[in-house]
Design an enzyme around this catalytic site. Sequence first.
Site, PDB file in Angstrom:
ATOM      1  N   SER A   1       0.840  -1.197   0.000  1.00 13.01           N
ATOM      2  CA  SER A   1       0.000   0.000   0.000  1.00 13.01           C
ATOM      3  C   SER A   1       0.872   1.242   0.000  1.00 13.01           C
ATOM      4  O   SER A   1       2.002   1.226   0.513  1.00 13.01           O
ATOM      5  CB  SER A   1      -0.905   0.014   1.238  1.00 13.01           C
ATOM      6  OG  SER A   1      -1.602   1.240   1.346  1.00 13.01           O
TER       7      SER A   1
ATOM      8  N   TYR B   1      -2.500  -0.822  10.305  1.00 14.03           N
ATOM      9  CA  TYR B   1      -2.504  -1.105   8.865  1.00 14.03           C
ATOM     10  C   TYR B   1      -1.237  -0.572   8.206  1.00 14.03           C
ATOM     11  O   TYR B   1      -0.573  -1.284   7.437  1.00 14.03           O
ATOM     12  CB  TYR B   1      -3.743  -0.477   8.232  1.00 14.03           C
ATOM     13  CG  TYR B   1      -3.864  -0.721   6.744  1.00 14.03           C
ATOM     14  CD1 TYR B   1      -4.325  -1.939   6.254  1.00 14.03           C
ATOM     15  CD2 TYR B   1      -3.493   0.264   5.827  1.00 14.03           C
ATOM     16  CE1 TYR B   1      -4.434  -2.174   4.890  1.00 14.03           C
ATOM     17  CE2 TYR B   1      -3.591   0.037   4.461  1.00 14.03           C
ATOM     18  CZ  TYR B   1      -4.063  -1.180   3.994  1.00 14.03           C
ATOM     19  OH  TYR B   1      -4.159  -1.405   2.641  1.00 14.03           O
TER      20      TYR B   1
END
Length: 741
Positions: free
Chosen positions: A609, A622
Amino acid sequence: MARGGAREPVGESTGREPLVIVKPLWDDARAARLSGLDRLVYRSNTLGADLTLTNTGGGNTSSKLIEKDPLTGADVEVLWVKGSGGDLRTAKRDGFASLYLDKVRAMKARYLSEAQRGPKTAIEDAMYPMYSHCVFGLNPRACSIDTPLHTFVPCRHVDHLHPNAVIALAASVNQAKLCREVYGDDVIYVPWQRPGFDIGLLIERLIAEHPKARGVLLGHHGMSSWADDDKDCYLTALEIVDRAARYIDAHDRGEKTFGGREHAALADVERRRVQAEILPWLRGRLSSARRVVGTVQDDDKMLRFVGSHDGPRLAALGTSCPDHFLRTKIRPLFAQWDPARGDVEALKAALDRGLDQYRKDYAAYYARCRRPDSPAMRDPNPTVVLVPGLGMLAFGKSKSESRVTAEFYNCAIEVMRGAEAVDRYEAMDEQEAFDIEYWPLEEAKLQRMPPEKELDRQVMVVVGAGAGIGKATAHRLSREGAHVVCVDRDETGARATAQEIVDRLGPGIGMAGSGISDCGPAIGLGCDITDRASVARVFEDAMLAYGGLDAVVVTAGVFVAPDASGRKDDRQWALTFGVNVTGAYIVADEAHAVFKKQGLPASVVLTTSANAVVAKKGSLAYDTSKAAANHLVRELAVEMAPLVRVNAVAPATVVKGSTMFPRDRVIASLAKYAVPFREDETTDDLRGKLADFYAKRSLTQTAIEPEDQAEAIFLLVSRRLSKTTGHVVPVDGGLQDGFLR
């Protein structure tokens, strides 16, 4: 000309014997609604639907019909015949060639004018291109090499089939005697002769001499039936097959079939374990020229053959029907292994010795039999490997082709069973077999095949394929030819994605494969990637389905929203790292074990990501997990080099189709960024607003969608970026905060 229609029930008032084993599938009501070519398509599909009558891609049918000439408007007689390379079971209207019958018949004079004519003469092969001068209606479909047979049989309808029961008679030492004994005057006999003009004219002469004959048995090849009514033709074909099947059943050897049992099959669980262990290892050795895809067949009949006393002897003789050995090669590799000992390393050693000898033997076979104009020697590796206790492992360029290969060797075994029951099995003469395998007309058929796609012959596992990026990736890779194992924690979603691929591409035409190996170009499996045993089961299933593995893509990920205070508890933190880091590692590690067995270059692509390099409030677990995943890519690239390339794509804010953006998270984000919305708007509309907001933050000002990630993943698993490993490719629209520094 008659179109064909309903006739009396089977065996009544026609002199036809009642059917006992073969069951008629003809539907009078359905057939009555059809005419012309559509009835031929129906008859062909009905024949092809029964695997006791013919095999995939084998056989051909024809009808002589009255059509309007597109130039003159006059009625003309047209021969419609199944096209070259087509399949009776799946054929449609465009699968049939059409020829002006008078023009094809006029070719007879041209053939007879040659002083040097007959089987394998120059004029035989020269006749085939002449059919292009006889084409009706600008039909592009190439006609069958059996067109002369259909042309010169003086009946309106002809069915040419390759039934196991009939070939068993035709592959027996005393085949002519058996033909007389089983059929009397109803079926004429023709010794083996390669399809072409000469055998078509020979059958024409024999029919004139035996006008009551309703069919022909072709030595080492198959049979044909004929009639002026299409249903009569169909039922006559069934009767010819049924009489052979009944004769074989009356002589069945029971427990003594193939000389009785020598080796017992391994128990189901152990057999599956050994198959999954040996398949990628074997695939690596068979892919020395080009990669292959596998199919496993281990039903009771196959296990009986590979475990029998006579199995090795019969397999060594070679196959008998030309349609068989074009796929199976002249003979399989039969492993010399004792399954009772269960020693996998001993099996590998036996296969290594067998493969080395097989390649030498195939090269010698080519050298002995080659003609001056023979095509170059093809891949000398076997396409069928038989292992006592395990069954058959068949290979081809695709799943569909490997299933056809397996189907054909299933047929070969049934032929051997029947021939050994009624007489002695006799394989085709080696030179004749070679001349079919390397026939220029067969080579031309291969050359007409469409070019292979970029990911043809490859098997790829996509983890997270139930939705979002994974789903888009599975579809993208399949469009380039890859076989896709769709994996997701949501097994229903994984199966749905796989079914979408199968619905788009078709299941394939082969009719073989046991258990999960009876599959098409995609399968769907459930998996918890934080559980190594669950991941191991997925790869075991993939091996049994396709025989090996070429790439693994992990798009699965989890985002757990923090509580009102912005915190996550330890369980949520562990889940985030368990899926985004540990799970990705477990998948890559299990895949690496498969890649090492194969020894073939492979690829792993993870999904990280942009958050991995952008620190921000509200996604601590995350973001740090994705930072760890970024470094995992680099570490894996080092660990798995040089065999495996490991890379990643780094998306940003892919909202569309993502399971990480449920409605409540979307609403929270819209509120966080002060984006106006209404509570009554649909979830998709709300996602669209959030995606537009995120797009405006990027340099390209475009929304990032799953398909954008799938395109990058395709590039990384293909050979286009074959020199790239250890890298993370951002696909985020251009986020300045995400620039590496």
